[in-house]
Structure formats: C-alpha cells, structure tokens
Design an enzyme around this catalytic site. Structure first.
Site, PDB file in Angstrom:
ATOM      1  CG  HIS A 192      -1.978  -1.034   1.203  1.00  0.00           C
ATOM      2  ND1 HIS A 192      -2.805  -1.258   0.119  1.00  0.00           N
ATOM      3  CD2 HIS A 192      -2.323  -1.959   2.144  1.00  0.00           C
ATOM      4  CE1 HIS A 192      -3.621  -2.262   0.390  1.00  0.00           C
ATOM      5  NE2 HIS A 192      -3.343  -2.711   1.612  1.00  0.00           N
TER       6      HIS A 192
ATOM      7  CG  HIS B 136      -6.699  -5.321   1.943  1.00  0.00           C
ATOM      8  ND1 HIS B 136      -6.216  -6.262   2.828  1.00  0.00           N
ATOM      9  CD2 HIS B 136      -7.865  -4.862   2.465  1.00  0.00           C
ATOM     10  CE1 HIS B 136      -7.056  -6.376   3.849  1.00  0.00           C
ATOM     11  NE2 HIS B 136      -8.056  -5.544   3.659  1.00  0.00           N
TER      12      HIS B 136
END
Length: 308
Positions: free
Chosen positions: A132, A171
């Site tokens: 991320h 994710h």
C-alpha cells in the site's frame, strides 16, 4: 528476448546455485514493534517462523536497504515521513525504530529477489508489509513498498527488461500500482476483494491488470481467476516473477470477507510454481491465527511444483 543477466551477475550469489532448499529471508528484529489491538502484530510472523523452521528451508538474514534503493520508487519526503512520523494515517502508527525496521523489510525483499535470479526460489518473511505504500504516502500498515524496491533493484542492477508482479493479497496493492503504472518493463497483476480497502483496482489500466473478486469468493473461483492472472503474466514473458503474497483471503481472517481454505494457498503455490522462471515472494497481509499454516501450505505447494 534472452535475458542480459546470469546468476554470476548477482551480488552475494556465491553458494546459492544448484541448491534445492527454498531461501527464507527473515530477521527476528521485525518483531520489535507492536500497537495494542492492531491486527498487524508480531505473533503473525513469529509463529510462522517457528513453524517454517521445522521444514528444512535455508534461512538468510536481511540487510537494510539504502537511500538510493528507496529513492528509485519513493520521494525524499516519504523517507523523511517514515523517519520522523510526519504523516497522517490512523492505520499505520509511527514507531521510534520504524525507519530502521522498514528499511530492513525492504532490504529482505531485495535479498529474496537476488536469490531468485541466482537460481533459488525465495520468500521474504518480514514485517511491515509494503504494497500500500505509494511514492509519497505511508498507508495501510505499510511504510516502504518492499516489492517495488526489490523490482526496481532488478531493473537497475540486473539490467532486466521485463519483471512481472503478481499480487494476491485480499487488498489491492494500490501503492505498487501507483509506483509502476506506465512502466513498460513491469506488468502488475492483482487479485483482490472488491469492494474493500483501499477501494482501488477496479479496472485494468495500462500495464496494471486487475481482477477484483466479490466478497465471499470461494476457492474454486479464486483458483480459476488466479489461472487467468497467471496467463496474463506469462503473456508478458517476464524474466523474473515477483509475488506479493497476502493470506487475508483466508475465510477466518478478521479484517476481510473471503472464503479460502488453508489448502487453497497450497494450490495457489502449485499454480505459481508451474512457471519455471526465477520467482520470489514477499509477505504482505494475513491476520488470522492460521496464518502460519496458510504460508506453509503455499510454500509447500510452490516447492512441490518445482520438484523440491
């Protein structure tokens, strides 16, 4: 096109060639930070290391990456933010020692990548995760983008033309996509739950191929989609395959809503292992108590596909 590198080009490759055991890159130093109640806790890696140490892998200690390695994928202000804590992300707390530990995790990914080009499958068992982290943003438990640092190292130092990144964390790896979108030498391929944090990865863009999966996806659908994703990887003819290995699609994961079994990760490892070129993997997410079993199943499947 033939690759321009050989295993002899890889620093530290001496003694790695023609050996069967998978390389695990790990340092217990990655256990030195914790926020009470945070799902990204030391036990997830500590207990995984304890399980894997029973199974004959070869263990290597990582070296922290340098400013130069980080600045291939991050801006100076990102380095300053990790060092000082001058950023805002409630999911990603600042710790006094985080600059050193995040560099160590990124360095472990680099070391796994170099083992791969030296002829050894390798897995970086480190925290914090990385996918991320954007060029200039700390987010989602991630400080530096470990796999991006490793891939950039291969492009710069190994003179590679094509590296593929396969991300199967629940994710979407928005940071990896942010860093490599439009980079012709990299193909980014992601399977992830959608809708889910961080809300990206809804469609393919340029060299970034996204396979969003609905909540509740079970093993058969996941593995069929993984097969399609690997066909997208193979069409790129990469010289190295880098894997962002997240295990939070497991059905008991506390922060996601998917339905994979432990055995599904073994099957995923076998599918990935069928690709015969150099491959390394970097731990991303996975927060259930069964994480050690999920990782062990994945590595066992990967090794079995390579005849180890």
């Amino acid at each position: 096109a033939a690759s321009r590198f050989s295993p002899a080009d890889c620093p530290g490759s001496r003694g790695l060639l023609d050996c069967g055991a998978m390389v695990i890159v790990y340092s217990p130093r990655c256990l030195e930070y914790e926020a009470p109640g945070h799902p990204e806790r030391p036990a997830r890696v500590r207990e995984t290391a304890a399980l894997l140490q029973q199974h004959g892998h070869e263990w290597h200690t990582p070296v922290a990456c340098t400013d130069g390695q980080l600045l291939r994928v991050h801006r100076h202000r990102q380095l300053d933010a990790v060092r000082t804590g001058d950023y805002e992300d409630a999911d990603t707390p600042h710790f006094r020692q985080m600059n050193e530990l995040a560099r160590l995790a990124a360095g472990a990914a680099v070391q796994a990548a170099k083992a791969a080009v030296a002829g050894r499958p390798a897995f970086s068992l480190m925290r914090p995760p990385g996918h991320h982290a954007c060029r200039d943003r700390v987010m989602g438990f991630c400080y530096f983008n470990n796999i991006a640092v490793a891939v950039a190292e291969l492009l710069a130092e190994m003179r590679l033309d094509r590296v593929a990144i396969l991300d199967f964390d629940c994710h979407h790896g928005n940071g990896t996509e942010d860093i490599f979108r439009g980079e012709d030498r990299v193909r980014f391929v992601s399977l992830h739950q959608s809708p889910c944090y961080p809300g990206t990865g809804l469609a393919t863009q340029q060299n970034c191929f996204n396979y969003p999966l609905p909540p509740g996806t079970e093993s058969a659908e996941f593995l069929a989609t993984l097969q399609r994703a690997l066909e997208t990887v193979a069409a790129f003819e990469p010289e190295v395959l880098a894997v962002s290995a997240g295990f939070d699609m497991f059905r008991k994961d506390p922060i996601t809503d998917m339905a994979l079994e432990v055995e599904t990760f073994g099957a995923a490892g076998r599918l990935i292992g069928q690709w015969s070129g150099p491959t390394f993997a970097v731990l991303e997410g996975g927060y259930a108590e069964e994480l050690p079993q999920c990782i062990h199943a994945f590595l066992t499947g990967w090794e079995s596909a390579n005849g180890r």
